[in-house]
Design a protein around this motif. Structure first.
Motif, PDB file in Angstrom:
ATOM      1  N   ALA A   8       0.853  -1.189   0.000  1.00 63.94           N
ATOM      2  CA  ALA A   8       0.000   0.000   0.000  1.00 63.94           C
ATOM      3  C   ALA A   8       0.882   1.229   0.000  1.00 63.94           C
ATOM      4  CB  ALA A   8      -0.877   0.007   1.251  1.00 63.94           C
ATOM      5  N   ASN A   9       0.639   2.124  -0.941  1.00 63.05           N
ATOM      6  CA  ASN A   9       1.334   3.409  -0.956  1.00 63.05           C
ATOM      7  C   ASN A   9       0.302   4.475  -0.619  1.00 63.05           C
ATOM      8  OD1 ASN A   9       2.734   5.731  -1.521  1.00 63.05           O
ATOM      9  ND2 ASN A   9       2.883   5.388  -3.739  1.00 63.05           N
ATOM     10  N   PHE A  10       0.354   4.971   0.624  1.00 61.73           N
ATOM     11  CA  PHE A  10      -0.660   5.940   1.059  1.00 61.73           C
ATOM     12  C   PHE A  10      -0.443   7.325   0.463  1.00 61.73           C
ATOM     13  CE2 PHE A  10      -1.886   3.847   5.398  1.00 61.73           C
ATOM     14  CZ  PHE A  10      -2.514   2.844   4.719  1.00 61.73           C
ATOM     15  N   LYS A  11       0.744   7.581  -0.096  1.00 55.72           N
ATOM     16  CA  LYS A  11       1.087   8.935  -0.583  1.00 55.72           C
ATOM     17  C   LYS A  11       0.865   9.930   0.563  1.00 55.72           C
ATOM     18  CE  LYS A  11       0.081   7.214  -5.125  1.00 55.72           C
ATOM     19  NZ  LYS A  11      -0.310   7.470  -6.496  1.00 55.72           N
ATOM     20  N   MET A  12       0.373  11.145   0.278  1.00 53.55           N
ATOM     21  CA  MET A  12       0.205  12.118   1.372  1.00 53.55           C
ATOM     22  C   MET A  12      -1.224  12.027   1.933  1.00 53.55           C
ATOM     23  SD  MET A  12       1.542  16.043   1.542  1.00 53.55           S
ATOM     24  CE  MET A  12       0.155  16.837   0.745  1.00 53.55           C
ATOM     25  N   GLY A  94      12.111   6.106  -6.389  1.00 54.14           N
ATOM     26  CA  GLY A  94      11.866   6.371  -7.805  1.00 54.14           C
ATOM     27  C   GLY A  94      10.406   6.373  -8.204  1.00 54.14           C
ATOM     28  N   HIS A  95       9.494   6.620  -7.235  1.00 50.72           N
ATOM     29  CA  HIS A  95       8.078   6.704  -7.634  1.00 50.72           C
ATOM     30  C   HIS A  95       7.923   7.822  -8.672  1.00 50.72           C
ATOM     31  CE1 HIS A  95       3.775   7.367  -7.562  1.00 50.72           C
ATOM     32  NE2 HIS A  95       3.680   6.135  -7.096  1.00 50.72           N
ATOM     33  N   SER A  96       7.033   7.631  -9.627  1.00 48.68           N
ATOM     34  CA  SER A  96       6.908   8.616 -10.718  1.00 48.68           C
ATOM     35  C   SER A  96       6.536   9.995 -10.191  1.00 48.68           C
ATOM     36  CB  SER A  96       5.885   8.150 -11.752  1.00 48.68           C
ATOM     37  OG  SER A  96       4.624   8.000 -11.153  1.00 48.68           O
ATOM     38  N   GLU A  97       5.805  10.049  -9.050  1.00 50.88           N
ATOM     39  CA  GLU A  97       5.449  11.367  -8.511  1.00 50.88           C
ATOM     40  C   GLU A  97       6.691  12.092  -7.996  1.00 50.88           C
ATOM     41  OE1 GLU A  97       2.298   9.976  -5.959  1.00 50.88           O
ATOM     42  OE2 GLU A  97       1.122   9.516  -7.750  1.00 50.88           O
ATOM     43  N   ARG A  98       7.661  11.347  -7.476  1.00 53.93           N
ATOM     44  CA  ARG A  98       8.917  11.973  -7.047  1.00 53.93           C
ATOM     45  C   ARG A  98       9.792  12.324  -8.255  1.00 53.93           C
ATOM     46  NH1 ARG A  98       9.263  12.740  -1.996  1.00 53.93           N
ATOM     47  NH2 ARG A  98      11.315  13.609  -2.348  1.00 53.93           N
ATOM     48  N   TYR A 166       6.478  -2.005 -11.637  1.00 54.47           N
ATOM     49  CA  TYR A 166       6.195  -1.394 -12.944  1.00 54.47           C
ATOM     50  C   TYR A 166       4.876  -0.641 -12.833  1.00 54.47           C
ATOM     51  CZ  TYR A 166       4.308  -0.739 -17.565  1.00 54.47           C
ATOM     52  OH  TYR A 166       3.718  -0.167 -18.666  1.00 54.47           O
ATOM     53  N   GLU A 167       4.951   0.690 -13.000  1.00 55.19           N
ATOM     54  CA  GLU A 167       3.757   1.522 -12.893  1.00 55.19           C
ATOM     55  C   GLU A 167       3.673   2.459 -14.095  1.00 55.19           C
ATOM     56  OE1 GLU A 167       2.507   2.013  -8.494  1.00 55.19           O
ATOM     57  OE2 GLU A 167       4.088   3.457  -8.882  1.00 55.19           O
ATOM     58  N   PRO A 168       2.858   2.105 -15.090  1.00 55.57           N
ATOM     59  CA  PRO A 168       2.681   3.030 -16.205  1.00 55.57           C
ATOM     60  C   PRO A 168       2.048   4.331 -15.679  1.00 55.57           C
ATOM     61  CG  PRO A 168       1.165   1.137 -16.381  1.00 55.57           C
ATOM     62  CD  PRO A 168       2.049   0.891 -15.197  1.00 55.57           C
ATOM     63  N   GLY A 210       1.638  -1.626 -10.710  1.00 50.05           N
ATOM     64  CA  GLY A 210       0.931  -0.546 -10.029  1.00 50.05           C
ATOM     65  C   GLY A 210       0.252   0.362 -11.027  1.00 50.05           C
ATOM     66  N   GLY A 211      -0.865   0.940 -10.617  1.00 52.00           N
ATOM     67  CA  GLY A 211      -1.636   1.845 -11.493  1.00 52.00           C
ATOM     68  C   GLY A 211      -3.089   1.420 -11.496  1.00 52.00           C
ATOM     69  N   SER A 212      -3.883   2.059 -10.604  1.00 51.82           N
ATOM     70  CA  SER A 212      -5.323   1.784 -10.513  1.00 51.82           C
ATOM     71  C   SER A 212      -5.650   0.313 -10.269  1.00 51.82           C
ATOM     72  CB  SER A 212      -6.052   2.316 -11.756  1.00 51.82           C
ATOM     73  OG  SER A 212      -5.900   3.722 -11.862  1.00 51.82           O
ATOM     74  N   VAL A 213      -4.837  -0.345  -9.445  1.00 54.35           N
ATOM     75  CA  VAL A 213      -5.200  -1.711  -9.022  1.00 54.35           C
ATOM     76  C   VAL A 213      -6.361  -1.592  -8.036  1.00 54.35           C
ATOM     77  CG1 VAL A 213      -4.436  -3.807  -7.834  1.00 54.35           C
ATOM     78  CG2 VAL A 213      -2.851  -2.571  -9.335  1.00 54.35           C
ATOM     79  N   ALA A 230       1.485  -6.257  -6.256  1.00 53.82           N
ATOM     80  CA  ALA A 230       0.922  -4.975  -6.674  1.00 53.82           C
ATOM     81  C   ALA A 230       1.361  -3.871  -5.730  1.00 53.82           C
ATOM     82  CB  ALA A 230      -0.604  -5.061  -6.689  1.00 53.82           C
ATOM     83  N   LEU A 231       1.471  -2.674  -6.288  1.00 51.55           N
ATOM     84  CA  LEU A 231       1.692  -1.461  -5.497  1.00 51.55           C
ATOM     85  C   LEU A 231       0.404  -0.654  -5.654  1.00 51.55           C
ATOM     86  CD1 LEU A 231       3.592   0.258  -3.779  1.00 51.55           C
ATOM     87  CD2 LEU A 231       4.667   1.097  -5.860  1.00 51.55           C
ATOM     88  N   VAL A 232      -0.279  -0.434  -4.543  1.00 44.56           N
ATOM     89  CA  VAL A 232      -1.653   0.064  -4.594  1.00 44.56           C
ATOM     90  C   VAL A 232      -1.748   1.427  -3.928  1.00 44.56           C
ATOM     91  CG1 VAL A 232      -4.046  -0.494  -4.068  1.00 44.56           C
ATOM     92  CG2 VAL A 232      -2.374  -2.354  -4.337  1.00 44.56           C
ATOM     93  N   GLY A 233      -2.222   2.428  -4.660  1.00 45.79           N
ATOM     94  CA  GLY A 233      -2.404   3.761  -4.096  1.00 45.79           C
ATOM     95  C   GLY A 233      -3.822   3.928  -3.573  1.00 45.79           C
ATOM     96  N   GLY A 234      -4.673   4.538  -4.384  1.00 43.02           N
ATOM     97  CA  GLY A 234      -6.041   4.896  -3.975  1.00 43.02           C
ATOM     98  C   GLY A 234      -6.803   3.785  -3.269  1.00 43.02           C
ATOM     99  N   ALA A 235      -6.764   2.582  -3.822  1.00 46.18           N
ATOM    100  CA  ALA A 235      -7.572   1.490  -3.259  1.00 46.18           C
ATOM    101  C   ALA A 235      -6.999   0.938  -1.961  1.00 46.18           C
ATOM    102  CB  ALA A 235      -7.730   0.364  -4.286  1.00 46.18           C
TER     103      ALA A 235
HETATM  104  P1  PGA Z   1      -3.038   4.199  -7.757  1.00 43.71           P
HETATM  105  O1  PGA Z   1      -1.524   4.551  -7.357  1.00 43.71           O
HETATM  106  O2  PGA Z   1      -3.299   2.785  -7.269  1.00 43.71           O
HETATM  107  O3  PGA Z   1      -3.866   5.212  -7.014  1.00 43.71           O
HETATM  108  O4  PGA Z   1      -3.154   4.309  -9.225  1.00 43.71           O
HETATM  109  C1  PGA Z   1      -0.492   3.606  -7.511  1.00 43.71           C
HETATM  110  C2  PGA Z   1       0.844   4.210  -7.163  1.00 43.71           C
HETATM  111  O5  PGA Z   1       1.085   5.377  -7.512  1.00 43.71           O
HETATM  112  O6  PGA Z   1       1.695   3.551  -6.548  1.00 43.71           O
END
Ligand code: PGA
Length: 252
Positions: A8-12, A94-98, A166-168, A210-213, A230-235
């Motif tokens: 889980a990647n909670f971000k901010m 190396g997250h794409s947001e960084r 791998y996160e497109p 990762g990416g909208s999982v 999986a690397l999961v953000g929002g969910a």
């Molecule tokens: P998302 O984010 O599941 O909200 O698309 C994934 C991530 O940025 O790691």
């Protein structure tokens, strides 16, 4: 196949106070699953509360980033030793947001990965193409360059502590998931890239998508040969929804 890893990647998101109620709920929801490694990356300020809330559960903690420096005059940064002391086993680098907002380069990604490995922690190294890269048919070229640059200096021996995500970029937070087939195509190329770098050790590196999982697409993604987690953000922000993604990766 190696044990899948769902992170889980909670971000901010998720304050320390919110973490106090999230942690026991997630721990209870995944308590019966022992064939999936579950990792949570809260903001730095919520890590200690997460550690206390997860208690004796097998859930692992991760930093969302880390400094490549050991200590000193680096305002705002957090070191490997600081994360380790709080019980973190992993850190995302190396997250794409960084890469986008903080100008993180492949050279820094590699420096951070090496600092983590030297400090006894495991890097989750993120790679992924932009929509423009994909439209110009440059996906594999871009991902391979990020892999080579971001893993520069990592030895085959250290590769066993490595996770690649791998996160497109076009799929992150957009609700637009890569189809399982399209994701597998890139995961297969990442696997080949890892084998080229590390020989046989590259076969065992776990590669997350990762990416909208979401709970409803996780099982189909996990069924792909080279998707090991999986690397999961929002969910991941709702413990029940994150737990059902963990369950989708479990064979029980
Ligand atoms: P998302 O984010 O599941 O909200 O698309 C994934 C991530 O940025 O790691």
């Amino acid at each position: 196949m190696s044990r899948p890893i769902i992170a889980a990647n909670f971000k901010m998101n998720v304050t320390a106070g919110e973490m106090a109620s999230y942690a026991p709920r997630l721990a209870a929801a995944v308590a019966d699953i022992d064939d999936v490694e579950v990792v949570v990356a809260p903001p730095f300020t919520s890590i200690d509360r997460a550690a206390r809330g997860f208690g004796n559960s097998a859930i692992r903690l991760a930093g969302q980033d880390v400094s490549e420096q050991p200590h000193g005059a680096f305002t705002g940064e957090v070191s490997v030793a600081m994360l380790r002391e709080l019980g973190c086993r992993y850190a995302i680098v190396g997250h794409s947001e960084r890469r986008l907002h903080e100008g993180e380069t492949d050279a820094r990604v590699s420096a951070k990965a090496l600092a983590l490995l030297a400090g006894g922690m495991r890097p989750i190294v993120c790679v992924g193409e932009s929509l423009a890269d994909r439209e110009q048919d440059r996906t594999l070229e871009v991902v391979n360059a990020q892999l080579r640059g971001g893993l520069a200096g990592v030895s085959a021996d250290q590769a066993r502590d490595l996770v690649v995500a791998y996160e497109p970029i076009w799929a992150i937070g957009t609700g637009r998931t890569a189809t399982p087939e399209l994701a597998q195509e890139v995961h297969g190329a990442v696997r080949e890239g890892l084998q080229a770098l590390f020989g046989d050790a590259g076969t065992d590196v776990r590669i997350q998508y990762g990416g909208s999982v979401k709970p409803d697409n996780a099982a189909a993604l996990m069924a792909q040969r080279d998707i090991d987690g999986a690397l999961v953000g929002g969910a991941s922000l709702d413990p029940a929804s994150f737990a059902s993604i963990v369950r989708a990766a479990s064979s029980r």
